[in-house]
Design a protein around this motif. Structure first.
Motif, PDB file in Angstrom:
ATOM      1  N   THR A  33       0.837  -1.192   0.000  1.00 61.20           N
ATOM      2  CA  THR A  33       0.000   0.000   0.000  1.00 61.20           C
ATOM      3  C   THR A  33       0.875   1.245   0.000  1.00 61.20           C
ATOM      4  O   THR A  33       1.822   1.335   0.782  1.00 61.20           O
ATOM      5  CB  THR A  33      -0.896   0.024   1.255  1.00 61.20           C
ATOM      6  OG1 THR A  33      -1.628  -1.199   1.335  1.00 61.20           O
ATOM      7  CG2 THR A  33      -1.859   1.197   1.218  1.00 61.20           C
ATOM      8  N   VAL A  34       0.558   2.199  -0.879  1.00 58.87           N
ATOM      9  CA  VAL A  34       1.159   3.527  -0.798  1.00 58.87           C
ATOM     10  C   VAL A  34       0.263   4.364   0.108  1.00 58.87           C
ATOM     11  O   VAL A  34      -0.949   4.280   0.036  1.00 58.87           O
ATOM     12  CB  VAL A  34       1.280   4.179  -2.186  1.00 58.87           C
ATOM     13  CG1 VAL A  34       1.540   5.675  -2.063  1.00 58.87           C
ATOM     14  CG2 VAL A  34       2.411   3.546  -2.977  1.00 58.87           C
ATOM     15  N   GLY A  35       0.890   5.200   0.951  1.00 55.65           N
ATOM     16  CA  GLY A  35       0.114   5.971   1.913  1.00 55.65           C
ATOM     17  C   GLY A  35       0.096   5.260   3.257  1.00 55.65           C
ATOM     18  O   GLY A  35       0.799   4.279   3.482  1.00 55.65           O
ATOM     19  N   GLY A  36      -0.717   5.768   4.169  1.00 59.30           N
ATOM     20  CA  GLY A  36      -0.805   5.182   5.498  1.00 59.30           C
ATOM     21  C   GLY A  36      -0.631   6.244   6.568  1.00 59.30           C
ATOM     22  O   GLY A  36      -0.796   7.441   6.305  1.00 59.30           O
ATOM     23  N   THR A  91       6.704   3.275   1.487  1.00 65.44           N
ATOM     24  CA  THR A  91       6.477   2.139   0.583  1.00 65.44           C
ATOM     25  C   THR A  91       7.689   1.938  -0.310  1.00 65.44           C
ATOM     26  O   THR A  91       8.128   2.874  -0.981  1.00 65.44           O
ATOM     27  CB  THR A  91       5.241   2.392  -0.310  1.00 65.44           C
ATOM     28  OG1 THR A  91       4.126   2.704   0.526  1.00 65.44           O
ATOM     29  CG2 THR A  91       4.925   1.161  -1.139  1.00 65.44           C
ATOM     30  N   GLY A  92       8.218   0.730  -0.314  1.00 64.56           N
ATOM     31  CA  GLY A  92       9.418   0.435  -1.080  1.00 64.56           C
ATOM     32  C   GLY A  92       9.143  -0.079  -2.475  1.00 64.56           C
ATOM     33  O   GLY A  92       8.024  -0.443  -2.824  1.00 64.56           O
ATOM     34  N   TRP A  93      10.204  -0.115  -3.266  1.00 63.56           N
ATOM     35  CA  TRP A  93      10.146  -0.734  -4.583  1.00 63.56           C
ATOM     36  C   TRP A  93       9.893  -2.237  -4.441  1.00 63.56           C
ATOM     37  O   TRP A  93      10.039  -2.819  -3.356  1.00 63.56           O
ATOM     38  CB  TRP A  93      11.478  -0.538  -5.308  1.00 63.56           C
ATOM     39  CG  TRP A  93      11.754   0.851  -5.785  1.00 63.56           C
ATOM     40  CD1 TRP A  93      11.000   1.970  -5.616  1.00 63.56           C
ATOM     41  CD2 TRP A  93      12.931   1.266  -6.519  1.00 63.56           C
ATOM     42  NE1 TRP A  93      11.616   3.051  -6.186  1.00 63.56           N
ATOM     43  CE2 TRP A  93      12.788   2.650  -6.755  1.00 63.56           C
ATOM     44  CE3 TRP A  93      14.048   0.599  -6.988  1.00 63.56           C
ATOM     45  CZ2 TRP A  93      13.760   3.376  -7.460  1.00 63.56           C
ATOM     46  CZ3 TRP A  93      15.017   1.323  -7.677  1.00 63.56           C
ATOM     47  CH2 TRP A  93      14.873   2.696  -7.911  1.00 63.56           C
ATOM     48  N   LEU A  94       9.593  -2.845  -5.560  1.00 57.48           N
ATOM     49  CA  LEU A  94       9.518  -4.300  -5.643  1.00 57.48           C
ATOM     50  C   LEU A  94      10.913  -4.891  -5.437  1.00 57.48           C
ATOM     51  O   LEU A  94      11.896  -4.320  -5.876  1.00 57.48           O
ATOM     52  CB  LEU A  94       9.001  -4.685  -7.036  1.00 57.48           C
ATOM     53  CG  LEU A  94       8.762  -6.166  -7.337  1.00 57.48           C
ATOM     54  CD1 LEU A  94       7.545  -6.666  -6.586  1.00 57.48           C
ATOM     55  CD2 LEU A  94       8.577  -6.367  -8.838  1.00 57.48           C
ATOM     56  N   GLY A  95      10.997  -6.026  -4.755  1.00 55.91           N
ATOM     57  CA  GLY A  95      12.285  -6.709  -4.685  1.00 55.91           C
ATOM     58  C   GLY A  95      12.900  -6.798  -3.303  1.00 55.91           C
ATOM     59  O   GLY A  95      14.124  -6.765  -3.178  1.00 55.91           O
ATOM     60  N   GLY A  96      12.087  -6.895  -2.251  1.00 54.63           N
ATOM     61  CA  GLY A  96      12.603  -7.055  -0.905  1.00 54.63           C
ATOM     62  C   GLY A  96      12.695  -5.774  -0.105  1.00 54.63           C
ATOM     63  O   GLY A  96      13.002  -5.801   1.092  1.00 54.63           O
TER      64      GLY A  96
END
Length: 387
Positions: free
Chosen positions: A333-336, A365-370
Motif C-alpha cells: 500500500t502507498v500511503g498510510g 512504501t518500497g520498490w519491488l524486490g525485498g
C-alpha cells in the motif's frame, strides 16, 4: 486484565521483529492478531521463498510524503544486519537479480526465525481473535482481544495495510491511528497490475506474453520485464511504475531499449525485404501486433521518415490505463499513517507517548524486490529498541 510492558498489534514481519527485539531487551511483550497463524504474508511472498531483503536498499527507493523519513531506521538496521540474523539461524539463501535475496528452501524459515527470536525474548503471542476496544488513560493502553483484556504503557500498530484482503488484511491501522489523533495519507494500491480500456483489447489478446522493456510513469523509469494480461499490464516493470502512477496519467513503454537511433533505417539498408515483424527482437505475437498498429510491412517498401517515426513510437509507446487491479492484487500500500506525526528514530507518535507505528501501516512504501520487508525489519527494530 493481563499487564505487559508492550502490546504489539499484528503478527506480521514488522510486529514480530519489534516484539523479538523488545523482548530480548527485557521487556514483557504480547503480540495480538486476528489471524490463526503468524506471518501469513511472509509465507506467500517471493513465490513461497520470501524475497526477504535487498542488498541495494537505500532511502531513495521508497515513496513517502516525507522522502527523508525512512533514512534513520534504514541506516541503523541495514539489509546486512538482517542477513546476519538469517545466517545465524542457518537459513540458506541466494541472490537473484538486482540485489534481491531469497530463501533457498521456504519462506517458512523466515517466519520460524522471527518466532524463534520472539521465543528468546519470552514474547507471548495470542492469535485467532478479533481486536476490540482500545483505550488510553493515565499513560496506559488497554486492548480487548477476543474475551481477554491487556494493558501496557506501550502500544505498537503493526497491522499492515489493506493490500491482499484475502489474507485478512484490513485498514484497521488507520482507524487506530485516527482514534489517537494521527493523520493518514490516503492509501492506494501499489506494486499492482494496471488495467487497460476496451480499445486496447488487441494488447489484452497477448495475455501471457512477456518481454524486457523500460516502463515509465511520471519521472520514474524501470528496466525490467512487462507482462501482458487478459486485463492489461503486469510484470516487474509495470508493478514498479504502478506505485507512482496516478489515475488519468499515461504509462509509456520502450519496447526497444537496447538499440541505437536509426536502427530501423539501417535494417532497411541491410535487409530491404525483411518485414518489421521479422526485424523486431520481440516475442512473435507482440511483434505482429506492434507492426500491425504501425501499419508497416516490408522495410524496403517503407520510407525512411516512416521508419524513424516507428522507432520513436516503439521507444515511447503510450498506454492509458483506466485503473489497477486494486488492493486485491496489490502487494503493498502507498500511503498510510502520516510520518509527520512520528519520530523517524523510534517510530513513536510525538503527541501520544508510548504509541508506535511500523511497517506497511506507515506512509513508507518500497520498490519491488525485498525493499518493503527491509522497511518492516528496520522500523520494527527501531521501535523494539525504543520501547
Amino acid at each position: 486484565m493481563e499487564t505487559f510492558d508492550a502490546i504489539v498489534l499484528g503478527a506480521g514481519g514488522a510486529g514480530l521483529m519489534a516484539a523479538g527485539v523488545a523482548g530480548q531487551r527485557g521487556r514483557r511483550v504480547v503480540v495480538l492478531d486476528h489471524a490463526d497463524a503468524p506471518g501469513k504474508k511472509i509465507l506467500i511472498s517471493g513465490g513461497g521463498r520470501c524475497n526477504f531483503t535487498n542488498l541495494h536498499t537505500a532511502p531513495d527507493r521508497y515513496l513517502s510524503a516525507n522522502p527523508h523519513f525512512a533514512k534513520s531506521a534504514l541506516g541503523r538496521y541495514t539489509a546486512r544486519d538482517f542477513l546476519a540474523m538469517v545466517e545465524r539461524h542457518g537459513i540458506a539463501w541466494h541472490e537473484k537479480t538486482l540485489g534481491q535475496l531469497f530463501c533457498d528452501r521456504s519462506a517458512r524459515e523466515i517466519v520460524d526465525m522471527l518466532l524463534g527470536e520472539c521465543e528468546l525474548g519470552g514474547v507471548t503471542i495470542r492469535l485467532g481473535a478479533a481486536l476490540g476496544e482500545i483505550g488510553h488513560a493515565d499513560g496506559r493502553f488497554t486492548v480487548r482481544h477476543g474475551d481477554r483484556h491487556y494493558a501496557a504503557p506501550s502500544l505498537v500498530i503493526a497491522t499492515g495495510g489493506p493490500s491482499i484482503p484475502k489474507m485478512g488484511a484490513t485498514g484497521i491501522a488507520y482507524d487506530i491511528a485516527r482514534r489517537f489523533g494521527l493523520k493518514v495519507v490516503e492509501p492506494r494500491p501499489a506494486l499492482v497490475p494496471l488495467t487497460l480500456p476496451g480499445d486496447e483489447a488487441l494488447f489484452r489478446a497477448l495475455s501471457g506474453v512477456a518481454t524486457p522493456v523500460v516502463a515509465r510513469a511520471g519521472k520514474v523509469a524501470f528496466a525490467e520485464a512487462a507482462l501482458f494480461t487478459h486485463r492489461g499490464l503486469s510484470g516487474p516493470a509495470i508493478l514498479q511504475v504502478s506505485s507512482y502512477w496516478r489515475h488519468g496519467d499515461p504509462v509509456t513503454i520502450d519496447f526497444t531499449p537496447d538499440v541505437m537511433p536509426g536502427w530501423l533505417v539501417a535494417a532497411k539498408r541491410a535487409r530491404p525485404r525483411a518485414t518489421l515483424t521479422q526485424t523486431l527482437d520481440l516475442p512473435a505475437r507482440l511483434a505482429e501486433v506492434l507492426a500491425a498498429r504501425l501499419a508497416i510491412g516490408e522495410l524496403g517498401a517503407t520510407s525512411d521518415r516512416a521508419l524513424i517515426e516507428a522507432e520513436r513510437r516503439l521507444s515511447d509507446w503510450r498506454f492509458e490505463p483506466n485503473g489497477s487491479e486494486g488492493f486485491a492484487k496489490a502487494e503493498v500500500t502507498v500511503g498510510g499513517i502520516a510520518t509527520a506525526a512520528l519520530s523517524s528514530k523510534t517510530m513513536e507518535a510525538r503527541s501520544v507517548p508510548g504509541l508506535y507505528a511500523i511497517g506497511e501501516a506507515v506512509d513508507v512504501t518500497g520498490w519491488l524486490g525485498g525493499y518493503n520487508f527491509q522497511w518492516a525489519w528496520a522500523s520494527g527494530w527501531a521501535a523494539g529498541q525504543a520501547m
